[in-house]
Scaffold this motif. Structure first.
Motif, PDB file in Angstrom:
ATOM      1  N   THR A   1     -29.207 -17.011  38.510  1.00  0.00           N
ATOM      2  CA  THR A   1     -28.356 -15.832  38.479  1.00  0.00           C
ATOM      3  C   THR A   1     -29.117 -14.621  38.995  1.00  0.00           C
ATOM      4  OG1 THR A   1     -27.059 -14.352  37.060  1.00  0.00           O
ATOM      5  CG2 THR A   1     -29.017 -15.335  36.080  1.00  0.00           C
ATOM      6  N   THR A   2     -28.420 -13.783  39.748  1.00  0.00           N
ATOM      7  CA  THR A   2     -29.000 -12.552  40.285  1.00  0.00           C
ATOM      8  C   THR A   2     -27.869 -11.633  40.737  1.00  0.00           C
ATOM      9  OG1 THR A   2     -30.496 -11.603  41.948  1.00  0.00           O
ATOM     10  CG2 THR A   2     -29.192 -13.503  42.603  1.00  0.00           C
ATOM     11  N   ARG A   3     -28.176 -10.357  40.802  1.00  0.00           N
ATOM     12  CA  ARG A   3     -27.213  -9.394  41.355  1.00  0.00           C
ATOM     13  C   ARG A   3     -27.395  -9.242  42.862  1.00  0.00           C
ATOM     14  NH1 ARG A   3     -28.230  -4.034  38.211  1.00  0.00           N
ATOM     15  NH2 ARG A   3     -30.371  -4.691  38.699  1.00  0.00           N
ATOM     16  N   HIS A   4     -28.331 -10.008  43.443  1.00  0.00           N
ATOM     17  CA  HIS A   4     -28.669  -9.823  44.859  1.00  0.00           C
ATOM     18  C   HIS A   4     -28.579 -11.147  45.617  1.00  0.00           C
ATOM     19  CE1 HIS A   4     -30.210  -5.871  43.664  1.00  0.00           C
ATOM     20  NE2 HIS A   4     -30.863  -6.487  42.696  1.00  0.00           N
ATOM     21  N   SER A   5     -27.497 -11.866  45.433  1.00  0.00           N
ATOM     22  CA  SER A   5     -27.342 -13.157  46.111  1.00  0.00           C
ATOM     23  C   SER A   5     -27.403 -13.011  47.622  1.00  0.00           C
ATOM     24  CB  SER A   5     -26.016 -13.812  45.700  1.00  0.00           C
ATOM     25  OG  SER A   5     -26.043 -14.195  44.345  1.00  0.00           O
TER      26      SER A   5
ATOM     27  N   GLY B   1     -21.350 -14.418  45.219  1.00  0.00           N
ATOM     28  CA  GLY B   1     -21.240 -14.453  43.772  1.00  0.00           C
ATOM     29  C   GLY B   1     -22.545 -14.111  43.082  1.00  0.00           C
ATOM     30  N   GLN B   2     -22.502 -14.162  41.753  1.00  0.00           N
ATOM     31  CA  GLN B   2     -23.682 -13.852  40.955  1.00  0.00           C
ATOM     32  C   GLN B   2     -24.542 -15.091  40.727  1.00  0.00           C
ATOM     33  OE1 GLN B   2     -22.710 -12.135  37.175  1.00  0.00           O
ATOM     34  NE2 GLN B   2     -24.845 -12.008  36.468  1.00  0.00           N
TER      35      GLN B   2
END
Length: 474
Positions: free
Chosen positions: A337-341, A381-382
């Motif tokens: 998971t990341t906010r910077h895919s 996506g996240q």
């Protein structure tokens, strides 16, 4: 007068080079080297006298038999016959290009060598008819080495050496065969880019050579010999010369070896440089060897291309061909998971390298035991998934100084799952000056069967390829 003409006087600095045989005559050999700084002229002289007690036709003892004078463009050989006959002939010699003088003051240090590099080289033998292709990968910090060799159309080999485990993987690329052995301390260990040396405290163990040792800048006494060129590339040249190279002690035989390193000028931009000017990169290496039974020296020429210092890909040291059984490898899929895919997908290979380091740290495995990584999922996506292929440990005992015990595959899998479950699998990347964090999702580690079931039960979406997951909603 003759002795003075041959520089055999008290002011000369002669190097005795043992005995030899000239025209069947046993002789003593002396070597002189002179450098004239004002004219930047370097020349050398080799003088051969009959050994004491050998009676020549003239009846004199220790008389001159041969004199050789070498310069940049000439090589003169003078053979003496009964003092009245002089046979002068001119011949080209491998060492006539740039002469190495013992005791000559070096005017420029050898170039710096990075801790990590890769290169491609064409090796041309002495007869100029046989050419081999080489590719070298060297990483001191990772204690990893790989050599690809293509000797002919039917012979293509790859050797991966893992100093973390003390194991060597010998692969035949054409037939897909492999053997795993302790690291071999054999062959010509003085050859260019040979990474193996015996241990300092234990001769039964091996160690990885340092970058300086890989280029032999530590033991051959290189001296700067001025500007040159190779393949019309302007270069700086460093030369060395060694006597009695690999000669059996007490054999009375002689040999000579010379190395010529060509490095690019500072104002030549290398392929992986991002600024100007760049550091010098190796362009060519010429190795000359003359043994006691050879009239002419043998010559090896390495033309070097694509010298790089950037990080290697995650598959550089792939040895999975050596582990073919179903029980010898296992694939896990970890949800991340990341906010910077988008940034992760934009530089996928850099992320794989960072992810690999995180998995190595979590499991304690050697790099050779994680041969393949795969990224699955979209860039919007996240969440996305990372596939990790892990290999079982080889049933061979390593022999390197830095070898560490390797855990079984199932133990490594358990440790990796624990890291994910405890939310400790974290990757930090610098992308364009921005630090981004990527974490494993606790509890989201799937086996290959679980992954296949998950993928096959999901409806196909536009733009999603087989094996990719666009998103999961619960």
């Amino acid at each position: 007068p003759l002795s003075a003409w041959l520089h055999d006087g008290p002011t000369s600095q002669a190097t005795y080079n043992g005995t030899a045989t000239i025209r069947g005559i046993p002789v003593n050999h002396w070597y002189f080297c002179n450098h004239v700084p004002n004219s930047n002229l370097t020349y050398q002289e080799d003088v051969y006298y009959t050994v004491p007690g050998y009676t020549a036709a003239s009846g004199l003892d220790q008389q001159p038999v041969r004199f050789e004078g070498r310069g940049k463009y000439v090589h003169n050989i003078l053979d003496f016959f009964q003092w009245e006959r002089l046979d002068l002939r001119r011949d080209k010699d491998a060492f006539a290009v740039d002469i190495y003088c013992h005791g000559r003051v070096g005017t420029r240090a050898v170039p710096d060598v990075p801790d990590r590099f890769s290169l491609q080289a064409e090796l041309m033998g002495g007869d100029k008819r046989n050419m081999s292709l080489l590719q070298v990968f060297y990483d001191r910090s990772q204690q990893m080495y790989r050599l690809d060799g293509r000797l002919s159309a039917d012979q293509s080999d790859r050797v991966v050496i893992d100093f973390n485990t003390g194991l060597q993987y010998n692969m035949d690329a054409k037939h897909g065969s492999c053997s795993v052995t302790p690291i071999r301390a054999d062959g010509d260990m003085d050859a260019p880019w040979h990474p193996v040396d015996v241990g300092t405290d234990d001769s039964t163990k091996v160690r990885m050579k340092s970058p300086v040792e890989m280029f032999h800048f530590d033991d051959k006494g290189f001296m700067y010999a001025g500007e040159s060129n190779d393949r019309d590339i302007p270069t700086d040249l460093w030369v060395s010369r060694e006597f009695n190279y690999h000669v059996p002690p007490g054999s009375g035989r002689n040999s000579t070896e010379g190395w010529h390193w060509h490095f690019s000028k500072f104002n030549l931009t290398s392929p992986d440089s991002t600024s100007f000017p760049s550091k010098p990169v190796p362009v060519a290496l010429v190795v000359f060897r003359r043994k006691w039974h050879e009239f002419r020296p043998t010559e090896q020429v390495f033309h070097i291309f694509n010298f790089k210092t950037e990080p290697f890909s995650s598959t550089t040291f792939d040895v999975s061909v050596c582990f073919k059984g179903a029980s010898m490898k296992q694939v896990l899929y970890i949800k991340m998971t990341t906010r910077h895919s988008a940034l992760v997908h934009a530089d996928e290979e850099e992320f794989k390298v960072a992810f690999l380091q995180a998995v190595l740290q979590a499991t304690g495995l050697s790099r050779t035991r994680i041969p393949h990584l795969s990224l699955h999922g979209g860039s919007t996506g996240q969440f996305f998934w990372m596939g990790v292929t892990m290999l079982e440990r080889a049933n061979v005992t390593g022999n390197s100084v830095d070898a560490r015990p390797q855990k079984p595959l199932q133990t490594a899998i358990r440790d990796l799952k624990t890291q994910v479950q405890e939310n400790r699998l974290k990757i930090t990347m610098n992308v364009g000056g921005q630090l981004i964090d990527v974490k494993g999702v606790p509890g989201q580690v799937l086996t290959e069967d679980e992954w296949d079931a998950l993928v096959n039960n999901q409806p196909r979406q536009a733009g999603i390829q087989t094996g990719e997951v666009a998103g999961i909603a619960a």
